[in-house]
Enzyme design. Structure first.
Site, short mmCIF file in Angstrom:
data_model
loop_
_atom_site.label_atom_id
_atom_site.label_comp_id
_atom_site.label_asym_id
_atom_site.label_seq_id
_atom_site.Cartn_x
_atom_site.Cartn_y
_atom_site.Cartn_z
N GLU A 250 -5.50 -8.47 0.03
CA GLU A 250 -6.37 -8.16 1.17
C GLU A 250 -7.74 -7.80 0.79
O GLU A 250 -7.96 -7.19 -0.31
CB GLU A 250 -5.76 -7.05 2.06
CG GLU A 250 -4.61 -7.10 2.65
CD GLU A 250 -4.02 -5.76 3.43
OE1 GLU A 250 -5.07 -5.06 3.82
OE2 GLU A 250 -3.04 -5.72 3.49
N GLU B 111 0.80 -1.06 -0.20
CA GLU B 111 -0.09 -0.04 -0.03
C GLU B 111 0.90 1.15 0.18
O GLU B 111 0.91 1.98 1.10
CB GLU B 111 -0.90 0.24 1.13
CG GLU B 111 -2.00 -1.06 1.13
CD GLU B 111 -3.20 -1.08 1.86
OE1 GLU B 111 -3.18 -0.13 2.92
OE2 GLU B 111 -4.09 -1.66 1.70
C1 GBH Z 1 -4.77 -2.11 4.85
O1 GBH Z 1 -5.24 -0.88 4.97
C2 GBH Z 1 -3.58 -2.64 5.56
O2 GBH Z 1 -2.81 -3.22 4.57
C3 GBH Z 1 -3.71 -3.49 6.79
O3 GBH Z 1 -2.45 -3.43 7.29
C4 GBH Z 1 -5.11 -2.96 7.44
O4 GBH Z 1 -4.99 -3.63 8.79
C5 GBH Z 1 -6.18 -3.24 6.55
O5 GBH Z 1 -6.05 -2.77 5.41
C6 GBH Z 1 -7.52 -2.87 7.39
O6 GBH Z 1 -7.32 -1.49 7.50
O7 GBH Z 1 -7.71 8.44 4.25
O8 GBH Z 1 -7.67 8.78 6.57
O9 GBH Z 1 -9.88 8.32 5.76
C7 GBH Z 1 -6.21 -0.41 4.49
C8 GBH Z 1 -6.14 0.80 3.65
C9 GBH Z 1 -7.45 1.91 5.46
C10 GBH Z 1 -6.36 2.94 3.53
C11 GBH Z 1 -8.01 3.41 5.47
C12 GBH Z 1 -7.34 4.13 3.67
C13 GBH Z 1 -8.58 5.67 5.02
C14 GBH Z 1 -8.07 6.59 6.07
N1 GBH Z 1 -7.16 1.92 4.10
N2 GBH Z 1 -7.52 4.52 4.90
S1 GBH Z 1 -8.25 8.09 5.63
#
Ligand code: GBH
Length: 453
Positions: free
Chosen positions: A359, A170
């Site tokens: 994922e 990511e």
């Molecule tokens: C993944 O990230 C990760 O790879 C993993 O480690 C994690 O535990 C899993 O998914 C569950 O979250 O832009 O501030 O509103 C997920 C990726 C998480 C990216 C939330 C965007 C939005 C936060 N996303 N995020 S924000």
């Protein structure tokens, strides 16, 4: 007959790789053990106000000590594959320099245990836990070079047994969300020119990492990355909206997956950034565009896109609405169609040799029943919906080879600490007891039958 009663419309390909995913800092604990160096997330989680409730990954699921039990959970599920990440600072406590044999031993034990259980290891080399000793973190170009050395080292040590490597997890999260909006470690809010440089160092690390893995790995090693590409669903399944989705994916990922797949920054990105565009050295773009064996995508949520016929090449990203369905994490809108459209769009844009879903999963409220079990009907509903669209992707012949459910068990959910849990196994963090949720039972049955029913 494929669709009729008793038909096989719900079947997945016979060799489909069902798996589960985790990441080192989220599950291992043992942060001071056997010479592990500190990471940016150790620093961040111990900084007051950064993580919900002050939670840390100090103990997490204690998988550093309980990995054999975790392999047992995987075996009981019947998964074919397990995606885990290596803590760079266990291998190189300072990020570079002298390797730490005890850290490598841990991953050797894990790999050997998985293979003995008949489970194929898929190794992610960087899932956000950056050695704290590396000066400047991802702001420093040298971090990309250090990553490549570490990646090559790991490939040399484990590619006799590990055949699938993902460089980084990511890109957007460990660049933009860490250095621009600052919700993740190291929590900086830099100006755009510096953010673009961080992004460049991220894709450069991936590209140099690919080259280093290929230079050190046994023949037959597959190399790719796990990206959270921004992906979309077409407003209608018509050519104009499908084309709009393709343009949107190419442009919205210009600094990440598009650069990797095309080996250059597309003109619209460079024009939009102007004087803030990244500083690129000779050879960088060729490294970034190194051919891959697969592209893997973390698929959670995606907005709808419509063609905007008022401008040539126009598209509009429709916002989620307050009443749109979501899971326990506020960002996790339920958009199952993005499973199919994300994979199809990436396939049509760049034709990677193979695709994986590295994922997919969700946080849910997870009520514990009187019998002590979590009956997570909402998570099952979520998974069933997304997998219906994965099933469409495989049925239509997209080269999707595998799917990794996030996550094997409840774990440290970054800035949300342990307040948002994604596991299909419940973890009692007081005792470290793991218990299958109803979703684990459901997933086991799906894997056993290899079909959606
Ligand atoms: C993944 O990230 C990760 O790879 C993993 O480690 C994690 O535990 C899993 O998914 C569950 O979250 O832009 O501030 O509103 C997920 C990726 C998480 C990216 C939330 C965007 C939005 C936060 N996303 N995020 S924000």
């Amino acid at each position: 007959p494929a669709g009729g009663i008793g038909g096989d419309a719900g079947a997945f390909p016979a060799d489909f790789q069902w798996g589960c995913a985790t990441a080192a800092y989220q599950i291992e604990g043992g942060v001071k053990e056997d010479g592990r160096g500190a990471t940016n997330w150790d620093v961040f989680s111990h900084t007051p106000g950064k993580v919900a409730r002050g939670d840390t990954g100090d103990v997490a699921c204690d998988s550093y000590h309980r990995y054999a039990e975790d392999i047992g959970l995987l075996k009981a599920l019947g998964v074919k594959a397990y995606r885990f990440s290596v803590a760079w600072s266990r291998i190189f406590p300072e990020g570079k320099g002298k390797p730490n044999a005890k850290g490598l031993d841990y991953y050797n034990r894990l790999i050997d245990g998985l293979l003995a259980a008949g489970i194929t290891p898929h190794m992610t080399l960087f899932h956000w836990d950056l050695p704290a000793a590396l000066p400047g973190g991802w702001q420093n170009r040298d971090t990309a070079l250090a990553f490549a050395d570490y990646a090559g080292f790991m490939a040399g040590k484990v590619s006799d047994r590990v055949k699938h490597f993902m460089t980084v997890n990511e890109l957007r999260c460990f660049t933009d969300l860490s250095y621009m909006t600052g919700g993740k470690a190291p929590g900086l809010k830099l100006p755009m020119g510096e953010v673009n440089q961080v992004r460049h160092h991220g894709v450069l690390a991936h590209g140099l990492g690919v080259q280093a893995i290929r230079a050190h790995a046994r023949p037959g090693t597959q190399v790719g990355l796990a990206d959270n590409a921004t992906i979309f669903v077409p407003a209608l399944e018509t050519p104009e909206h499908i084309d709009a989705v393709k343009r949107a994916v190419r442009e919205e990922n210009a600094m990440f997956l598009t650069a990797i797949m095309e080996g250059r920054y597309i003109d619209s990105y460079l024009a939009a950034q102007g004087k803030d565009a990244p500083k690129v050295q000779a050879g960088d773009m060729a490294a970034i565009g190194s051919p891959l064996d697969f592209v893997s995508v973390n698929i959670y949520t995606g907005n709808t896109v419509r063609a905007d016929v008022t401008k040539p090449g126009g598209y509009e990203i429709l916002p989620h609405l307050p009443q749109s369905p979501r899971m326990a994490s506020p960002w996790l809108y339920v958009t199952p169609e993005v499973m199919y459209w994300g994979l199809r769009t990436i396939h049509e844009l760049w034709q990677p040799k193979a695709l994986y879903v590295s994922e997919n999963g969700c946080s849910a409220d997870d009520p514990v029943a009187a019998d002590g079990k979590v009956y997570d009907a909402d998570r099952v509903m979520y998974l069933r919906n997304y997998l219906t669209h994965l099933q469409r992707a495989t049925r239509e012949g997209l080269p999707v080879k595998g799917y990794f459910l996030w996550s094997l068990m409840d774990n440290f959910e970054w800035e949300d600490g342990y307040t948002k849990l994604f596991g299909i196994h419940h973890v009692d963090f007081a005792t470290q007891k793991r218990t299958p949720k109803m979703s684990a039972d459901w997933y086991r049955e799906l894997i056993r039958t290899n079909r959606l029913v």
